[in-house]
Scaffold this active site. Structure first.
Site, short mmCIF file in Angstrom:
data_model
loop_
_atom_site.label_atom_id
_atom_site.label_comp_id
_atom_site.label_asym_id
_atom_site.label_seq_id
_atom_site.Cartn_x
_atom_site.Cartn_y
_atom_site.Cartn_z
CB ALA A 1 -0.93 -0.01 1.21
N GLY B 1 -5.88 3.40 11.36
CA GLY B 1 -5.24 2.24 10.78
C GLY B 1 -3.76 2.25 11.04
CG ASN C 1 -1.69 -3.74 -4.82
OD1 ASN C 1 -1.98 -3.50 -6.00
ND2 ASN C 1 -0.67 -3.12 -4.22
CG ASN D 1 4.47 -8.83 -21.69
OD1 ASN D 1 4.65 -8.52 -22.88
ND2 ASN D 1 4.66 -7.97 -20.71
CE1 TYR E 1 3.59 -9.13 -12.39
CE2 TYR E 1 2.73 -9.12 -14.63
CZ TYR E 1 2.74 -8.61 -13.35
OH TYR E 1 1.89 -7.56 -13.04
P1 NAP Z 1 4.46 -0.68 -7.68
O1 NAP Z 1 4.06 0.72 -7.93
O2 NAP Z 1 5.81 -1.14 -8.10
O3 NAP Z 1 4.24 -1.01 -6.11
C1 NAP Z 1 4.49 -2.28 -5.65
C2 NAP Z 1 4.03 -2.44 -4.22
O4 NAP Z 1 4.27 -3.81 -3.83
C3 NAP Z 1 4.79 -1.55 -3.25
O5 NAP Z 1 3.93 -1.16 -2.23
C4 NAP Z 1 5.89 -2.49 -2.74
O6 NAP Z 1 6.34 -2.16 -1.43
C5 NAP Z 1 5.15 -3.83 -2.71
N1 NAP Z 1 6.10 -4.94 -2.80
C6 NAP Z 1 7.05 -5.16 -3.76
N2 NAP Z 1 7.77 -6.25 -3.48
C7 NAP Z 1 7.26 -6.75 -2.32
C8 NAP Z 1 7.59 -7.86 -1.50
N3 NAP Z 1 8.61 -8.69 -1.77
N4 NAP Z 1 6.87 -8.07 -0.37
C9 NAP Z 1 5.86 -7.25 -0.05
N5 NAP Z 1 5.51 -6.17 -0.76
C10 NAP Z 1 6.21 -5.92 -1.89
O7 NAP Z 1 3.45 -1.70 -8.39
P2 NAP Z 1 1.98 -1.45 -9.00
O8 NAP Z 1 2.12 -1.10 -10.42
O9 NAP Z 1 1.18 -0.57 -8.10
O10 NAP Z 1 1.41 -2.95 -8.96
C11 NAP Z 1 0.46 -3.38 -7.99
C12 NAP Z 1 -0.11 -4.72 -8.45
O11 NAP Z 1 -0.74 -4.56 -9.74
C13 NAP Z 1 0.94 -5.81 -8.62
O12 NAP Z 1 0.42 -7.04 -8.18
C14 NAP Z 1 1.18 -5.83 -10.12
O13 NAP Z 1 1.65 -7.07 -10.56
C15 NAP Z 1 -0.21 -5.51 -10.64
N6 NAP Z 1 -0.21 -4.96 -12.00
C16 NAP Z 1 0.38 -3.75 -12.28
C17 NAP Z 1 0.35 -3.27 -13.59
C18 NAP Z 1 0.96 -1.95 -13.98
O14 NAP Z 1 0.98 -1.64 -15.20
N7 NAP Z 1 1.44 -1.13 -13.08
C19 NAP Z 1 -0.25 -4.03 -14.60
C20 NAP Z 1 -0.82 -5.25 -14.28
C21 NAP Z 1 -0.80 -5.70 -12.97
P3 NAP Z 1 7.64 -1.18 -1.19
O15 NAP Z 1 7.17 0.23 -1.47
O16 NAP Z 1 8.01 -1.42 0.20
O17 NAP Z 1 8.69 -1.65 -2.17
#
Ligand code: NAP
Length: 245
Positions: free
Chosen positions: A12, A55, A88, A147, A153
């Protein structure tokens, strides 16, 4: 103060998870957000306090079993079992298949699929007792279309979708719904490091001609946890500007 519900959002601190946290912060929920570092926890606390919500942020590394065990013990000790669970958190370790190393495969499977299995297994029993639960698992359009460079992934996200369908069948009787949200290209740190020319090319192939916003994904997640979505379970809802139909 009594809260309508407790909501747990993994990852988050940034991106989509932060937008989801913000959307829940505007209502009477007790918010639990996770991040891997103290910096991330500060970002979560900031959202909570700036919205006058209640929270907390908890450190959690989904790729570390000890961290997961500490997290489960803390939730039990503080009676923080969520009514709404948003799985997430995520990351990528891309590589073309022939070069993909075991740790790149294992880490991505761990953080996405294996951790979701462990989290749901640990947190679903209180939902069963309450006969209420809303679980949203973040998947990806990549699970549907594949992809290049993301065999790990795509395998993880496809596994999440398949697991979610089965859980929807197993727990529907107890009024627990489990759905996936599958974003296409969303503007977050995860897509930030893509080459600009590639981003332009992708955007030109999306009917809506742009990447999505984290807030747009958050709105969908929020809807799927609302009373208006009570009859939706076992689904993967795509949000991708028409990239994949
Ligand atoms: P993001 O901006 O890179 O943020 C990732 C989040 O996950 C951060 O809060 C990070 O925490 C946390 N995280 C990363 N590695 C972790 C670990 N080992 N243990 C616990 N927490 C971890 O990613 P996002 O784009 O918001 O993606 C969120 C979700 O949507 C993911 O599941 C991703 O696969 C999915 N998604 C994203 C996209 C896209 O285009 N962005 C597309 C399809 C699906 P820290 O801040 O502490 O690193």
């Amino acid at each position: 103060m009594s809260f309508e519900k407790k909501v747990l959002i993994t990852g988050a601190s940034r991106g989509i998870g932060k937008a989801i946290l913000e959307s829940f912060a505007k209502q009477n929920f007790y918010l639990i957000g996770t991040a891997t570092s103290e910096n991330g926890i500060e970002s979560i606390q900031e959202v909570i306090s700036s919205n006058n919500s209640s929270g907390e942020g908890i450190v959690l590394d989904l790729n570390n079993d000890e961290s997961l065990e500490r997290f489960f013990s803390y939730l039990k000790e503080k009676d923080l079992y969520p009514d709404v669970l948003i799985n997430n958190a995520g990351f990528t370790k891309d590589n073309i298949f022939l070069r993909m190393k075991d740790d790149e495969w294992n880490d991505v499977l761990n953080v996405h699929l294996n951790a979701q299995f462990k989290i749901i297994k640990n947190l679903i029993k209180p939902m069963l007792k309450k006969k209420f639960g809303r679980i949203i698992n973040l998947s990806s359009a990549a699970a549907a279309i594949g992809n290049k460079g993301q065999a790990n992934y795509v395998a993880a996200k496809s596994g999440i979708e398949a697991m979610s369908k089965t859980l929807a069948r197993e727990f529907g009787l107890k009024n627990i719904t489990i759905n996936c949200v599958a974003p296409g290209f969303i503007d977050t740190d995860m897509t930030d490091n893509l080459d600009q020319d590639y981003k332009n090319l992708v955007a030109s192939q999306i009917p809506l001609q742009r990447f999505g916003k984290a807030e747009e994904v958050a709105d969908l997640v929020k809807f799927l946890t609302s009373n208006e979505a009570d009859y939706i379970t076992g689904q993967t809802i795509h949000i991708n500007g028409g990239l994949f139909m």
